[in-house]
Write an enzyme that holds these catalytic residues in place. Structure first.
Site, PDB file in Angstrom:
ATOM      1  N   GLY A   1       0.754  -1.064  -0.031  1.00 18.38           N
ATOM      2  CA  GLY A   1      -0.125  -0.035  -0.066  1.00 18.38           C
ATOM      3  C   GLY A   1       0.842   1.204   0.025  1.00 18.38           C
ATOM      4  O   GLY A   1       0.510   2.133  -0.726  1.00 18.38           O
ATOM      5  N   ASP A   2       1.999   1.284   0.783  1.00 19.74           N
ATOM      6  CA  ASP A   2       2.757   2.451   0.818  1.00 19.74           C
ATOM      7  C   ASP A   2       3.567   2.629  -0.712  1.00 19.74           C
ATOM      8  O   ASP A   2       3.605   3.662  -1.133  1.00 19.74           O
ATOM      9  CB  ASP A   2       3.883   2.082   1.842  1.00 19.74           C
ATOM     10  CG  ASP A   2       3.442   2.350   3.091  1.00 19.74           C
ATOM     11  OD1 ASP A   2       2.296   2.654   3.310  1.00 19.74           O
ATOM     12  OD2 ASP A   2       4.124   1.400   4.214  1.00 19.74           O
ATOM     13  N   ALA A   3       3.847   1.389  -1.204  1.00 22.71           N
ATOM     14  CA  ALA A   3       4.539   1.682  -2.524  1.00 22.71           C
ATOM     15  C   ALA A   3       3.457   2.086  -3.526  1.00 22.71           C
ATOM     16  O   ALA A   3       3.940   2.612  -4.370  1.00 22.71           O
ATOM     17  CB  ALA A   3       4.820   0.056  -2.948  1.00 22.71           C
TER      18      ALA A   3
END
Length: 354
Positions: free
Chosen positions: A307-309
């Site tokens: 999700g961060d990516a």
């Protein structure tokens, strides 16, 4: 979408410091563990929780009893690192957060700067740098964060002349919902700056517990939010906390974008991910789907950081003024790449083309 290895990187040079992020810098302690380990600490697969007293032994146990790896982490710092990797130009992104005065802080600083970030940590003596246990069970990952020093960020750090200038001069702002547990006044100050300067303010729902337990500060900042990110679990948690009588992700997204907004000239956008199902781009008058390339089971190493990516990939194109469809495709590319690596890490040169 992927390209051949000769794909050129960004050709135009961006102004340094155009993207500012605030978040919780954490040193990830990552290890593969059995399900019994999760049960021991009363955790479930894919949990994302804040550590309580009963969780405190988990970090030492991971180091002593498992083959733990140390990775520079924290949601916003991860996203900005990925954006920097794709952009290939250092110091496009500035990161603010709080660390201790210890070896872990030195590791975080070195890793962040080597990734191209311009980090401006607030340093608190006598408080340890924050850590996050990343518990990997098969293709699932569960997070237990001990914010420690990250929890001590104060707004006066943003008021220091150098840091204030960095915030004032930025063109894009990104903050995670996780930061609502730390210092809402800082979020509101950055949000107000973005509004005053008519610049995009992006935020992430981050985890279901944010909507469950920190809805008041989330509602306070939402009128400033131009783009809101979230996955299906986070969106459903928000809808439940709001008392919305629907579980339909599209309807939830439409309600998200329809919430009160201080700058109606820039209608809110919601971007909701669904794992391997299509990403939803929800605007006032439309819902678009963007397919996600399914990976074979053997290709999936660790979903930690996907999700961060995704946000990092999105930001890398957004700060270049690319269209939303390009931003989302790059987000999907970045998430797909990260899943093939342990933690929120990457290998080689980025291979994204529009």
């Amino acid at each position: 979408m992927a390209a051949n290895p000769t794909t050129p990187k960004m050709t135009s040079t961006l102004q340094e410091g155009i993207l500012v992020g605030c978040g919780n810098p954490l040193l990830d302690i990552s290890a593969i563990v059995p399900m019994d380990f999760l049960k021991k600490y009363e955790m479930k697969e894919d949990d994302a929780i804040l550590a309580e007293e009963r969780h405190m032994p988990i970090y030492r146990e991971l180091v002593d009893g498992f083959q733990a790896e140390f990775l520079a982490g924290g949601s916003v710092q991860n996203s900005l690192r990925i954006a920097q990797w794709i952009l290939g130009q250092p110091k496009v992104a500035v990161f603010f957060g709080c660390v201790g005065e210890d070896e872990y802080a030195d590791i975080l600083m070195e890793k962040a700067r080597s990734a191209g970030l311009d980090v401006h940590y607030q340093i608190k003596k006598d408080v340890p740098t924050g850590t996050c246990a990343v518990l990997i069970t098969g293709t699932h990952r569960s997070l237990c964060a001990n914010l420690a020093a990250a929890n001590n960020f104060t707004i006066d750090h943003l008021d220091q002349p150098l840091n204030k200038a960095l915030v004032d001069n930025a063109l894009y702002y990104y903050i995670s919902g996780f930061f609502l547990t730390v210092n809402p006044p800082s979020i509101m100050q950055v949000a107000a700056t973005a509004l005053a300067k008519q610049r995009p303010f992006l935020m992430n729902l981050s985890a279901p517990f944010i909507s469950q337990f920190f809805m008041a500060p989330l509602q306070a900042v939402m009128p400033y939010v131009d783009i809101i990110f979230g996955n299906e679990a986070e969106a459903h948690a928000f809808a439940t906390a709001q008392g919305w009588p629907t579980e339909d992700l599209r309807e939830i997204g439409k309600r998200l974008v329809a919430l009160d907004k201080l700058n109606p000239a820039r209608p809110r956008i919601a971007i909701l991910t669904q794992g391997c199902d299509p990403v939803l781009l929800i605007q006032r008058d439309s819902v678009e789907e963007f397919p996600v390339t399914r990976l074979a089971v053997h290709e999936i190493v660790d979903t930690n950081g996907a999700g961060d990516a995704f946000v990092g990939g999105f930001l890398s194109q957004f700060v270049q003024g690319k269209s939303l469809d390009v931003c989302i495709r790059c987000g999907n590319y970045a998430a797909g790449h990260i899943i093939k690596n342990p933690g929120c890490t990457y290998t080689g040169e980025p291979q994204f083309v529009e």
